[in-house]
Design a protein around this motif. Structure first.
Motif, PDB file in Angstrom:
ATOM      1  N   PRO A 338     -14.809  -8.785  -3.638  1.00  0.00           N
ATOM      2  CA  PRO A 338     -14.149  -7.517  -3.291  1.00  0.00           C
ATOM      3  C   PRO A 338     -15.142  -6.370  -3.220  1.00  0.00           C
ATOM      4  CG  PRO A 338     -13.762  -8.068  -5.587  1.00  0.00           C
ATOM      5  CD  PRO A 338     -14.461  -9.243  -4.982  1.00  0.00           C
ATOM      6  N   GLY A 339     -14.847  -5.420  -2.361  1.00  0.00           N
ATOM      7  CA  GLY A 339     -15.684  -4.242  -2.223  1.00  0.00           C
ATOM      8  C   GLY A 339     -15.047  -3.024  -2.854  1.00  0.00           C
ATOM      9  N   TRP A 340     -15.792  -1.959  -2.969  1.00  0.00           N
ATOM     10  CA  TRP A 340     -15.308  -0.726  -3.600  1.00  0.00           C
ATOM     11  C   TRP A 340     -14.161  -0.126  -2.803  1.00  0.00           C
ATOM     12  CZ3 TRP A 340     -14.861   2.062  -7.692  1.00  0.00           C
ATOM     13  CH2 TRP A 340     -14.604   3.424  -7.607  1.00  0.00           C
ATOM     14  N   LEU A 341     -14.225  -0.200  -1.469  1.00  0.00           N
ATOM     15  CA  LEU A 341     -13.225   0.466  -0.640  1.00  0.00           C
ATOM     16  C   LEU A 341     -11.999  -0.395  -0.378  1.00  0.00           C
ATOM     17  CD1 LEU A 341     -15.566   2.235   1.964  1.00  0.00           C
ATOM     18  CD2 LEU A 341     -14.471   3.230  -0.061  1.00  0.00           C
ATOM     19  N   ASN A 342     -12.191  -1.721  -0.211  1.00  0.00           N
ATOM     20  CA  ASN A 342     -11.053  -2.560   0.165  1.00  0.00           C
ATOM     21  C   ASN A 342     -10.281  -3.123  -1.022  1.00  0.00           C
ATOM     22  OD1 ASN A 342     -12.703  -4.528  -0.858  1.00  0.00           O
ATOM     23  ND2 ASN A 342     -12.927  -5.671   1.037  1.00  0.00           N
ATOM     24  N   SER A 343     -10.694  -2.776  -2.252  1.00  0.00           N
ATOM     25  CA  SER A 343     -10.000  -3.312  -3.428  1.00  0.00           C
ATOM     26  C   SER A 343      -8.570  -2.816  -3.504  1.00  0.00           C
ATOM     27  CB  SER A 343     -10.748  -2.935  -4.710  1.00  0.00           C
ATOM     28  OG  SER A 343     -12.032  -3.498  -4.705  1.00  0.00           O
ATOM     29  N   VAL A 344      -8.336  -1.575  -3.112  1.00  0.00           N
ATOM     30  CA  VAL A 344      -6.988  -0.999  -3.236  1.00  0.00           C
ATOM     31  C   VAL A 344      -6.062  -1.473  -2.123  1.00  0.00           C
ATOM     32  CG1 VAL A 344      -7.854   1.048  -4.427  1.00  0.00           C
ATOM     33  CG2 VAL A 344      -7.660   1.060  -1.936  1.00  0.00           C
ATOM     34  N   ASP A 345      -6.607  -2.188  -1.110  1.00  0.00           N
ATOM     35  CA  ASP A 345      -5.753  -2.633  -0.006  1.00  0.00           C
ATOM     36  C   ASP A 345      -4.708  -3.646  -0.447  1.00  0.00           C
ATOM     37  OD1 ASP A 345      -8.471  -2.588   2.444  1.00  0.00           O
ATOM     38  OD2 ASP A 345      -7.174  -0.999   1.652  1.00  0.00           O
ATOM     39  N   PHE A 346      -4.957  -4.311  -1.588  1.00  0.00           N
ATOM     40  CA  PHE A 346      -3.970  -5.272  -2.090  1.00  0.00           C
ATOM     41  C   PHE A 346      -2.735  -4.578  -2.640  1.00  0.00           C
ATOM     42  CE2 PHE A 346      -6.201  -9.185  -1.619  1.00  0.00           C
ATOM     43  CZ  PHE A 346      -7.551  -8.869  -1.738  1.00  0.00           C
ATOM     44  N   PHE A 347      -2.859  -3.324  -3.060  1.00  0.00           N
ATOM     45  CA  PHE A 347      -1.731  -2.635  -3.686  1.00  0.00           C
ATOM     46  C   PHE A 347      -0.783  -2.142  -2.607  1.00  0.00           C
ATOM     47  CE2 PHE A 347      -3.122  -2.400  -8.069  1.00  0.00           C
ATOM     48  CZ  PHE A 347      -4.466  -2.743  -7.940  1.00  0.00           C
ATOM     49  N   GLU A 348       0.536  -2.219  -2.900  1.00  0.00           N
ATOM     50  CA  GLU A 348       1.550  -1.818  -1.943  1.00  0.00           C
ATOM     51  C   GLU A 348       1.346  -0.377  -1.499  1.00  0.00           C
ATOM     52  OE1 GLU A 348       2.948  -4.590  -0.512  1.00  0.00           O
ATOM     53  OE2 GLU A 348       4.659  -3.301  -0.359  1.00  0.00           O
ATOM     54  N   GLN A 349       1.469  -0.154  -0.199  1.00  0.00           N
ATOM     55  CA  GLN A 349       1.315   1.194   0.323  1.00  0.00           C
ATOM     56  C   GLN A 349       2.354   2.125  -0.282  1.00  0.00           C
ATOM     57  OE1 GLN A 349       1.398   1.170   4.569  1.00  0.00           O
ATOM     58  NE2 GLN A 349      -0.592   0.167   4.791  1.00  0.00           N
ATOM     59  N   GLY A 350       1.936   3.365  -0.457  1.00  0.00           N
ATOM     60  CA  GLY A 350       2.854   4.352  -1.014  1.00  0.00           C
ATOM     61  C   GLY A 350       2.575   4.584  -2.480  1.00  0.00           C
ATOM     62  N   LEU A 351       3.601   4.472  -3.305  1.00  0.00           N
ATOM     63  CA  LEU A 351       3.525   4.833  -4.704  1.00  0.00           C
ATOM     64  C   LEU A 351       2.472   4.034  -5.462  1.00  0.00           C
ATOM     65  CD1 LEU A 351       4.619   6.312  -7.217  1.00  0.00           C
ATOM     66  CD2 LEU A 351       6.314   4.475  -7.434  1.00  0.00           C
ATOM     67  N   HIS A 352       2.472   2.707  -5.315  1.00  0.00           N
ATOM     68  CA  HIS A 352       1.579   1.880  -6.126  1.00  0.00           C
ATOM     69  C   HIS A 352       0.112   2.092  -5.743  1.00  0.00           C
ATOM     70  CE1 HIS A 352       4.824  -0.430  -8.040  1.00  0.00           C
ATOM     71  NE2 HIS A 352       5.461  -0.264  -6.888  1.00  0.00           N
ATOM     72  N   ARG A 353      -0.159   2.179  -4.458  1.00  0.00           N
ATOM     73  CA  ARG A 353      -1.545   2.407  -4.052  1.00  0.00           C
ATOM     74  C   ARG A 353      -2.010   3.800  -4.466  1.00  0.00           C
ATOM     75  NH1 ARG A 353      -3.176   0.817   1.982  1.00  0.00           N
ATOM     76  NH2 ARG A 353      -2.337  -1.148   1.146  1.00  0.00           N
ATOM     77  N   ARG A 354      -1.123   4.771  -4.341  1.00  0.00           N
ATOM     78  CA  ARG A 354      -1.492   6.141  -4.754  1.00  0.00           C
ATOM     79  C   ARG A 354      -1.737   6.220  -6.260  1.00  0.00           C
ATOM     80  NH1 ARG A 354       2.433   8.219  -2.671  1.00  0.00           N
ATOM     81  NH2 ARG A 354       3.819   8.563  -4.446  1.00  0.00           N
ATOM     82  N   ARG A 355      -0.929   5.512  -7.031  1.00  0.00           N
ATOM     83  CA  ARG A 355      -1.091   5.557  -8.492  1.00  0.00           C
ATOM     84  C   ARG A 355      -2.400   4.919  -8.938  1.00  0.00           C
ATOM     85  NH1 ARG A 355       3.922   2.607 -10.193  1.00  0.00           N
ATOM     86  NH2 ARG A 355       2.862   2.405 -12.188  1.00  0.00           N
ATOM     87  N   ILE A 356      -2.750   3.742  -8.370  1.00  0.00           N
ATOM     88  CA  ILE A 356      -3.993   3.108  -8.802  1.00  0.00           C
ATOM     89  C   ILE A 356      -5.194   3.963  -8.415  1.00  0.00           C
ATOM     90  CG2 ILE A 356      -4.225   1.701  -6.719  1.00  0.00           C
ATOM     91  CD1 ILE A 356      -5.209   0.753 -10.328  1.00  0.00           C
ATOM     92  N   GLN A 357      -5.106   4.633  -7.258  1.00  0.00           N
ATOM     93  CA  GLN A 357      -6.195   5.520  -6.863  1.00  0.00           C
ATOM     94  C   GLN A 357      -6.310   6.711  -7.805  1.00  0.00           C
ATOM     95  OE1 GLN A 357      -4.923   6.210  -2.799  1.00  0.00           O
ATOM     96  NE2 GLN A 357      -6.370   4.704  -1.973  1.00  0.00           N
ATOM     97  N   GLU A 358      -5.150   7.265  -8.197  1.00  0.00           N
ATOM     98  CA  GLU A 358      -5.163   8.402  -9.125  1.00  0.00           C
ATOM     99  C   GLU A 358      -5.679   7.989 -10.497  1.00  0.00           C
ATOM    100  OE1 GLU A 358      -1.343  10.794  -7.164  1.00  0.00           O
ATOM    101  OE2 GLU A 358      -1.150   9.729  -9.065  1.00  0.00           O
ATOM    102  N   PHE A 359      -5.245   6.815 -10.984  1.00  0.00           N
ATOM    103  CA  PHE A 359      -5.700   6.354 -12.289  1.00  0.00           C
ATOM    104  C   PHE A 359      -7.210   6.110 -12.277  1.00  0.00           C
ATOM    105  CE2 PHE A 359      -2.117   6.409 -14.754  1.00  0.00           C
ATOM    106  CZ  PHE A 359      -1.055   5.648 -14.294  1.00  0.00           C
ATOM    107  N   MET A 360      -7.709   5.444 -11.239  1.00  0.00           N
ATOM    108  CA  MET A 360      -9.145   5.179 -11.159  1.00  0.00           C
ATOM    109  C   MET A 360      -9.933   6.475 -11.028  1.00  0.00           C
ATOM    110  SD  MET A 360      -9.922   2.041 -11.567  1.00  0.00           S
ATOM    111  CE  MET A 360     -11.610   2.089 -10.942  1.00  0.00           C
ATOM    112  N   ASP A 361      -9.373   7.424 -10.304  1.00  0.00           N
ATOM    113  CA  ASP A 361     -10.051   8.716 -10.151  1.00  0.00           C
ATOM    114  C   ASP A 361     -10.195   9.410 -11.500  1.00  0.00           C
ATOM    115  OD1 ASP A 361      -9.537  11.951  -9.035  1.00  0.00           O
ATOM    116  OD2 ASP A 361     -11.161  10.736  -8.263  1.00  0.00           O
ATOM    117  N   ARG A 362      -9.114   9.386 -12.315  1.00  0.00           N
ATOM    118  CA  ARG A 362      -9.184  10.025 -13.634  1.00  0.00           C
ATOM    119  C   ARG A 362     -10.090   9.235 -14.576  1.00  0.00           C
ATOM    120  NH1 ARG A 362      -3.488  11.174 -12.837  1.00  0.00           N
ATOM    121  NH2 ARG A 362      -2.909   9.326 -14.050  1.00  0.00           N
ATOM    122  N   ALA A 363     -10.097   7.908 -14.435  1.00  0.00           N
ATOM    123  CA  ALA A 363     -10.966   7.097 -15.284  1.00  0.00           C
ATOM    124  C   ALA A 363     -12.440   7.403 -15.000  1.00  0.00           C
ATOM    125  CB  ALA A 363     -10.676   5.613 -15.073  1.00  0.00           C
ATOM    126  N   ILE A 364     -12.761   7.589 -13.724  1.00  0.00           N
ATOM    127  CA  ILE A 364     -14.158   7.855 -13.352  1.00  0.00           C
ATOM    128  C   ILE A 364     -14.559   9.287 -13.687  1.00  0.00           C
ATOM    129  CG2 ILE A 364     -15.747   8.001 -11.395  1.00  0.00           C
ATOM    130  CD1 ILE A 364     -14.065   5.752 -10.089  1.00  0.00           C
TER     131      ILE A 364
END
Length: 498
Positions: A338-364
């Motif tokens: 997996p790559g840094w950019l395409n890892s989130v493509d597995f998450f359902e579009q909308g709420l779930h993908r937005r949440r994992i991006q937000e969580f990772m953003d706060r973690a970083i």
């Protein structure tokens, strides 16, 4: 002729010292490995016990919450009922006892005075009880009224014998939102224990139940079991109840945490054999290596069975690591990287993908760990629920790596969603079956009520009820959730069957 011994005394002493040293080292290593093996087997036993006790926790939580959920539906029916009397209250309360194994009685207290009771027989003395005038009852009643939420008291000893939980359910008028009164729900604690078959658990474990709100009392909040469980390495599981009135379930084996003796003695006998056969010390070493490999394989097998994988993101190299279990959960090939950019493509579009991006953003950026559940679409197109835990690793004030675990919770999550759906449908069913339109044979209002309930329960925009005509040749629309006039214009003569 003088023969010189090929082994000098010094060399012999060195061999003896080496032998005893090797023997002591082997013995020490053997004892340590045996202790590790015992601890490992104890942890396995503890994990197995946790899974077993967790089933009873879920049963207790489900029994209490499902019954309180039914009573919520009764509260709605009571608030909408005009000219309520004992006969009407009996009619709307009786169906709840057909679906419950643990309810003892339900009392209705308009203006805080018990006026109606079901079943009435055996509970006549409770009629007329004014909560405002009974100090023991007044505090819980006012708390339910002021908080507008269920207040759960007990277990309390009853005058007529036995122990019970008493739930105070506030009732507010639907239109004015004015306080109507209370529903007093008595749950038989012994029937609750029997419903979840708690005795079977008590046969093997010392079991305790306590209310978290009462931990500062002399009994530490325990209403079942002994406070001695607090001094033991007992399993502690939280039972979630309404409005944070939670319990804790304690379980400790009656014989303590024990390793499986059948798994211990083969290794001990092997160790004794190697201590006697010092010349085969290397065989013992190979056995230790093999044991470690077996342990590692066992842990890997357990990880696969539990479907718990590991992952990490290196912020310096932007590399993403996934364990084999993680790849199996995402149903990707073993050589998939997996790559840094395409890892989130597995998450359902909308709420779930937005949440994992937000969580990772706060973690970083903020070094905030997180834990949450997400819906993904695997590489093979299968939708699956997963649970993700993540912890950022910080060096010199900057997040250099985010590591975490990932578990397949699809089966459990679907069961939870199905339970929520069933509870929601049960609430709608309780509202429909106790509504005055059905009880009073008001067909038009009953049709509207049913179609509205179908829309609510199935999250549909519209619903229609169709009936066959006498010849069973046409379907005739009987009830519509939308405007009746437009509906009849659309289907003036019904729909013929083919």
């Amino acid at each position: 002729m003088h023969f010189t011994s090929p082994i000098s005394p010094r060399k012999a002493r060195s061999l003896r010292v080496g032998f005893w040293t090797l023997l002591v080292v082997i013995a020490v290593i053997g004892v340590l490995v045996d202790r590790v093996n015992i601890n490992r087997l104890k942890e396995i036993a503890r994990t197995d016990a946790y899974e077993e006790v967790n089933l009873y926790r879920a049963k207790l939580e489900s029994q209490i919450n499902s019954n309180l959920q039914m009573v919520r539906g009764l509260a709605v029916a009571v608030s909408e009922k005009d000219n309520l009397n004992q006969a009407n209250f009996t009619k709307i309360a009786a169906p709840l006892f057909d679906h419950s194994q643990i309810l003892r009685n339900i009392g209705a207290a308009p203006d805080m005075v018990i006026t109606w009771m079901y079943p009435l027989k055996g509970n006549e003395k409770a009629i007329g009880l004014d909560y405002n005038k009974v100090p023991v009852q007044r505090e819980a009643a006012l708390q339910a009224k002021n908080s507008k939420s269920i207040v759960l008291a007990g277990p309390l000893k009853l005058v007529q014998g036995g122990e019970a939980l008493i739930a105070r359910v506030p009732v507010f008028e639907t239109e004015s939102n004015q306080f109507w009164g209370l529903l007093s729900v008595v749950i038989d604690i012994e029937k609750l224990y029997n419903a979840v078959d708690l005795q079977t658990l008590q046969d093997r474990f010392n079991v305790g139940l306590r209310k978290i709100d009462n931990v500062n009392n002399d009994d530490k909040g325990f209403f079942l079991g002994s406070t001695n469980l607090l001094n033991k390495d007992a399993l502690v599981l939280k039972i979630n109840l309404p409005n944070q009135q939670d319990w804790e379930l304690y379980a400790y084996p009656k014989a303590g945490w024990q390793a499986d003796s059948a798994s211990l003695w083969p290794f001990r006998l092997t160790l004794l054999t190697f201590l006697c056969l010092f010349t085969a010390a290397f065989v013992f070493l190979n056995r230790i290596i093999k044991q470690i490999q077996d342990n590692e394989q066992h842990l890997n097998t357990m990880s696969h069975l539990a479907e718990v994988g590991a992952w990490s993101v290196d912020m310096r190299t932007q590399e993403v690591f996934c364990s084999e279990v993680t790849k199996a959960i995402f149903e990707t090939p073993s050589n998939f990287q997996p790559g840094w950019l395409n890892s989130v493509d597995f998450f359902e579009q909308g709420l779930h993908r937005r949440r994992i991006q937000e969580f990772m953003d706060r973690a970083i950026k903020l070094a905030q760990p997180f834990e949450d559940e997400f819906l993904i679409t695997t590489d093979k197109g299968n939708m699956r629920w997963i649970s993700i835990k993540a912890f950022p690793r910080v060096e010199k004030g900057r997040t250099v790596e985010v590591v975490g675990s990932l578990q397949n919770i699809d089966a459990r999550k679907k069961i939870e969603l199905e339970h929520d759906k069933i509870a929601r449908h049960n609430e709608l069913l309780a509202r429909i079956t106790t509504h005055e339109a059905l009880l009073g044979n008001q067909l038009d209002l009953a049709h509207q009520l049913i179609t509205d309930a179908v829309c609510s329960g199935l999250a549909a925009a519209r619903s229609t009820v169709w009936l066959f005509d006498e010849n069973k040749q046409h379907l005739i629309p009987t009830a519509f959730s939308h405007t009746k006039a437009k509906a009849w214009e659309q289907f003036p003569h019904g729909v013929p069957m083919r």
